[in-house]
Design a protein around this motif. Structure first.
Motif, mmCIF file in Angstrom:
data_model
loop_
_atom_site.group_PDB
_atom_site.id
_atom_site.type_symbol
_atom_site.label_atom_id
_atom_site.label_comp_id
_atom_site.label_asym_id
_atom_site.label_seq_id
_atom_site.Cartn_x
_atom_site.Cartn_y
_atom_site.Cartn_z
ATOM 1 N N ALA A 1 0.828 -1.198 0.000
ATOM 2 C CA ALA A 1 0.000 0.000 0.000
ATOM 3 C C ALA A 1 0.871 1.260 0.000
ATOM 4 C CB ALA A 1 -0.930 -0.013 1.208
ATOM 5 N N ILE A 2 1.956 1.241 0.755
ATOM 6 C CA ILE A 2 2.849 2.398 0.808
ATOM 7 C C ILE A 2 3.493 2.622 -0.558
ATOM 8 C CG2 ILE A 2 4.898 3.379 1.881
ATOM 9 C CD1 ILE A 2 2.413 3.255 3.674
ATOM 10 N N ALA A 3 3.890 1.520 -1.215
ATOM 11 C CA ALA A 3 4.498 1.644 -2.544
ATOM 12 C C ALA A 3 3.511 2.258 -3.532
ATOM 13 C CB ALA A 3 4.965 0.270 -3.031
ATOM 14 N N ALA A 4 2.254 1.873 -3.433
ATOM 15 C CA ALA A 4 1.230 2.432 -4.322
ATOM 16 C C ALA A 4 1.053 3.919 -4.066
ATOM 17 C CB ALA A 4 -0.092 1.691 -4.134
ATOM 18 N N LEU A 5 1.087 4.309 -2.791
ATOM 19 C CA LEU A 5 0.967 5.733 -2.467
ATOM 20 C C LEU A 5 2.162 6.514 -3.010
ATOM 21 C CD1 LEU A 5 -0.387 5.599 1.196
ATOM 22 C CD2 LEU A 5 -1.533 6.636 -0.769
ATOM 23 N N GLN A 6 3.342 5.937 -2.900
ATOM 24 C CA GLN A 6 4.532 6.619 -3.400
ATOM 25 C C GLN A 6 4.489 6.747 -4.919
ATOM 26 O OE1 GLN A 6 7.514 4.176 -1.465
ATOM 27 N NE2 GLN A 6 7.905 5.761 0.077
ATOM 28 N N ASP A 7 3.944 5.741 -5.600
ATOM 29 C CA ASP A 7 3.765 5.847 -7.047
ATOM 30 C C ASP A 7 2.809 6.983 -7.386
ATOM 31 O OD1 ASP A 7 5.482 3.772 -7.534
ATOM 32 O OD2 ASP A 7 3.900 2.263 -7.759
ATOM 33 N N ALA A 8 1.773 7.149 -6.557
ATOM 34 C CA ALA A 8 0.758 8.165 -6.822
ATOM 35 C C ALA A 8 1.232 9.572 -6.454
ATOM 36 C CB ALA A 8 -0.530 7.829 -6.068
ATOM 37 N N TYR A 9 1.979 9.677 -5.349
ATOM 38 C CA TYR A 9 2.349 11.000 -4.845
ATOM 39 C C TYR A 9 3.810 11.357 -5.068
ATOM 40 C CZ TYR A 9 -2.199 11.152 -2.585
ATOM 41 O OH TYR A 9 -3.552 11.166 -2.350
ATOM 42 N N GLY A 10 4.579 10.429 -5.601
ATOM 43 C CA GLY A 10 5.960 10.743 -5.914
ATOM 44 C C GLY A 10 6.904 10.453 -4.771
ATOM 45 N N PRO A 11 8.199 10.644 -5.017
ATOM 46 C CA PRO A 11 9.223 10.317 -4.010
ATOM 47 C C PRO A 11 9.182 11.220 -2.788
ATOM 48 C CG PRO A 11 10.198 11.455 -5.884
ATOM 49 C CD PRO A 11 8.771 11.166 -6.262
ATOM 50 N N GLY A 12 8.400 12.310 -2.842
ATOM 51 C CA GLY A 12 8.321 13.202 -1.680
ATOM 52 C C GLY A 12 7.554 12.610 -0.526
ATOM 53 N N LEU A 13 6.889 11.486 -0.735
ATOM 54 C CA LEU A 13 6.131 10.850 0.329
ATOM 55 C C LEU A 13 7.055 10.022 1.215
ATOM 56 C CD1 LEU A 13 3.283 10.158 1.504
ATOM 57 C CD2 LEU A 13 3.322 8.163 0.008
ATOM 58 N N ARG A 14 6.980 10.227 2.507
ATOM 59 C CA ARG A 14 7.815 9.500 3.443
ATOM 60 C C ARG A 14 6.940 8.754 4.451
ATOM 61 N NH1 ARG A 14 10.946 10.148 0.120
ATOM 62 N NH2 ARG A 14 12.883 11.342 0.099
ATOM 63 N N TYR A 15 7.325 7.497 4.746
ATOM 64 C CA TYR A 15 6.591 6.695 5.714
ATOM 65 C C TYR A 15 7.507 6.345 6.876
ATOM 66 C CZ TYR A 15 4.134 2.743 7.841
ATOM 67 O OH TYR A 15 3.519 1.901 8.740
ATOM 68 N N TYR A 16 7.034 6.558 8.099
ATOM 69 C CA TYR A 16 7.797 6.268 9.304
ATOM 70 C C TYR A 16 7.065 5.157 10.064
ATOM 71 C CZ TYR A 16 9.904 10.719 8.064
ATOM 72 O OH TYR A 16 10.532 11.739 7.382
ATOM 73 N N PRO A 17 7.513 3.903 9.867
ATOM 74 C CA PRO A 17 6.772 2.766 10.439
ATOM 75 C C PRO A 17 6.692 2.756 11.963
ATOM 76 C CG PRO A 17 8.861 2.040 9.462
ATOM 77 C CD PRO A 17 8.683 3.473 9.083
ATOM 78 N N ALA A 18 7.683 3.266 12.642
ATOM 79 C CA ALA A 18 7.660 3.230 14.109
ATOM 80 C C ALA A 18 6.489 4.031 14.672
ATOM 81 C CB ALA A 18 8.981 3.761 14.668
ATOM 82 N N SER A 19 6.131 5.132 14.005
ATOM 83 C CA SER A 19 5.027 5.975 14.477
ATOM 84 C C SER A 19 3.801 5.867 13.588
ATOM 85 C CB SER A 19 5.481 7.436 14.545
ATOM 86 O OG SER A 19 5.914 7.888 13.263
ATOM 87 N N HIS A 20 3.835 4.985 12.585
ATOM 88 C CA HIS A 20 2.729 4.824 11.636
ATOM 89 C C HIS A 20 2.319 6.173 11.034
ATOM 90 C CE1 HIS A 20 2.307 0.690 12.963
ATOM 91 N NE2 HIS A 20 2.271 1.106 14.210
ATOM 92 N N ARG A 21 3.341 6.900 10.597
ATOM 93 C CA ARG A 21 3.116 8.274 10.127
ATOM 94 C C ARG A 21 3.524 8.407 8.670
ATOM 95 N NH1 ARG A 21 6.594 12.961 11.231
ATOM 96 N NH2 ARG A 21 7.914 11.410 12.240
ATOM 97 N N LEU A 22 2.670 9.097 7.902
ATOM 98 C CA LEU A 22 2.952 9.428 6.505
ATOM 99 C C LEU A 22 3.157 10.930 6.390
ATOM 100 C CD1 LEU A 22 0.304 7.351 4.509
ATOM 101 C CD2 LEU A 22 2.768 7.195 4.209
ATOM 102 N N VAL A 23 4.230 11.351 5.745
ATOM 103 C CA VAL A 23 4.472 12.778 5.530
ATOM 104 C C VAL A 23 4.523 13.001 4.016
ATOM 105 C CG1 VAL A 23 5.992 14.729 5.903
ATOM 106 C CG2 VAL A 23 5.743 12.982 7.691
ATOM 107 N N PHE A 24 3.619 13.832 3.528
ATOM 108 C CA PHE A 24 3.534 14.112 2.109
ATOM 109 C C PHE A 24 4.467 15.263 1.736
ATOM 110 C CE2 PHE A 24 -0.289 11.941 3.292
ATOM 111 C CZ PHE A 24 -0.625 11.162 2.203
ATOM 112 N N ALA A 25 4.722 15.408 0.444
ATOM 113 C CA ALA A 25 5.631 16.449 -0.038
ATOM 114 C C ALA A 25 5.150 17.846 0.337
ATOM 115 C CB ALA A 25 5.797 16.328 -1.553
ATOM 116 N N ASN A 26 3.822 18.041 0.452
ATOM 117 C CA ASN A 26 3.282 19.357 0.818
ATOM 118 C C ASN A 26 3.217 19.558 2.332
ATOM 119 O OD1 ASN A 26 1.200 17.717 1.575
ATOM 120 N ND2 ASN A 26 -0.365 18.725 0.345
ATOM 121 N N ARG A 27 3.851 18.628 3.080
ATOM 122 C CA ARG A 27 3.950 18.659 4.541
ATOM 123 C C ARG A 27 2.671 18.235 5.261
ATOM 124 N NH1 ARG A 27 7.663 24.020 5.854
ATOM 125 N NH2 ARG A 27 9.418 23.406 4.539
ATOM 126 N N ALA A 28 1.682 17.779 4.514
ATOM 127 C CA ALA A 28 0.511 17.183 5.164
ATOM 128 C C ALA A 28 0.962 15.889 5.844
ATOM 129 C CB ALA A 28 -0.578 16.892 4.141
#
Length: 201
Positions: A1-28
């Motif tokens: 699922a994370i890979a699909a999101l990165q394909d959709a939103y680009g390499p600016g998407l970051r996932y931090y598994p320890a905190s279950h947090r997604l940070v988008f390129a626009n800082r959302a």
């Protein structure tokens, strides 16, 4: 699922598994929560919440915590779930602010494996298929002795004079968190010869 999101939103998407947090390129920032931890959303404040498979949550109390976290102006939530007639799902559907949309598995056939779709044919016309594949909210149990329509069609506001009242108790076998609740039903026979259920506790 994370890979699909990165394909959709680009390499600016970051996932931090320890905190279950997604940070988008626009800082959302997005957070993930487990349905098994009802206190997980406590203290957060969101403008959008997406709850998936709510009808299957082992502890629906997490839904309440999500409601308390929807404090941002214009906040909203999306609930995607297989339809099951749980009290919570019924309450959500009865809420006038709810906008309901439905869909069938076949509506998404172009995105699904052809072989899998063919295998689903075995469920065509079955209760399980109607719920899982057709998205129908089914009230009555398959093969059940009673139908909801029978109960709803025979309700009375006040029963007649009663000649006998019986309290039936179906005790729980255990006392742990996974134990069933004690079943208590109060029934009575009226002077008209009909039976009335006065309470289901």
């Amino acid at each position: 699922a994370i890979a699909a999101l990165q394909d959709a939103y680009g390499p600016g998407l970051r996932y931090y598994p320890a905190s279950h947090r997604l940070v988008f390129a626009n800082r959302a920032v997005g957070f993930g929560f487990s349905a098994g931890q009802p206190d997980g959303p406590r203290g957060y404040e969101f403008d959008l919440i997406w709850i998936d498979e709510l009808a299957a949550f082992p502890n629906p109390a997490i839904y309440d915590q999500f409601q308390f976290a929807l404090r941002m102006p214009g906040a909203r939530q999306i609930i995607t779930t297989t339809p099951r007639p749980t009290p919570l799902i019924r309450a959500i559907l009865a809420d006038p602010t709810t906008h309901e949309t439905t869909g069938r598995t076949s509506d998404n056939a172009v995105n699904l494996d052809r072989g899998t779709l063919v295998s689903y044919g075995q469920y065509e016309g079955t209760r399980l298929g109607r719920q899982e594949l057709e998205g129908e909210l089914l009230d009555d149990l398959d093969g059940g002795l009673w139908k909801t329509s029978w109960i709803d069609g025979n309700r009375v506001m006040t029963p007649p004079e009663l000649v006998r009242t019986v309290v039936a108790i179906d005790p729980a076998v255990g006392t742990g968190r996974a134990s069933h609740e004690v079943g208590i039903v109060v029934g009575a026979k009226g002077v008209d010869g009909h039976a009335y259920v006065l309470a289901d506790l």
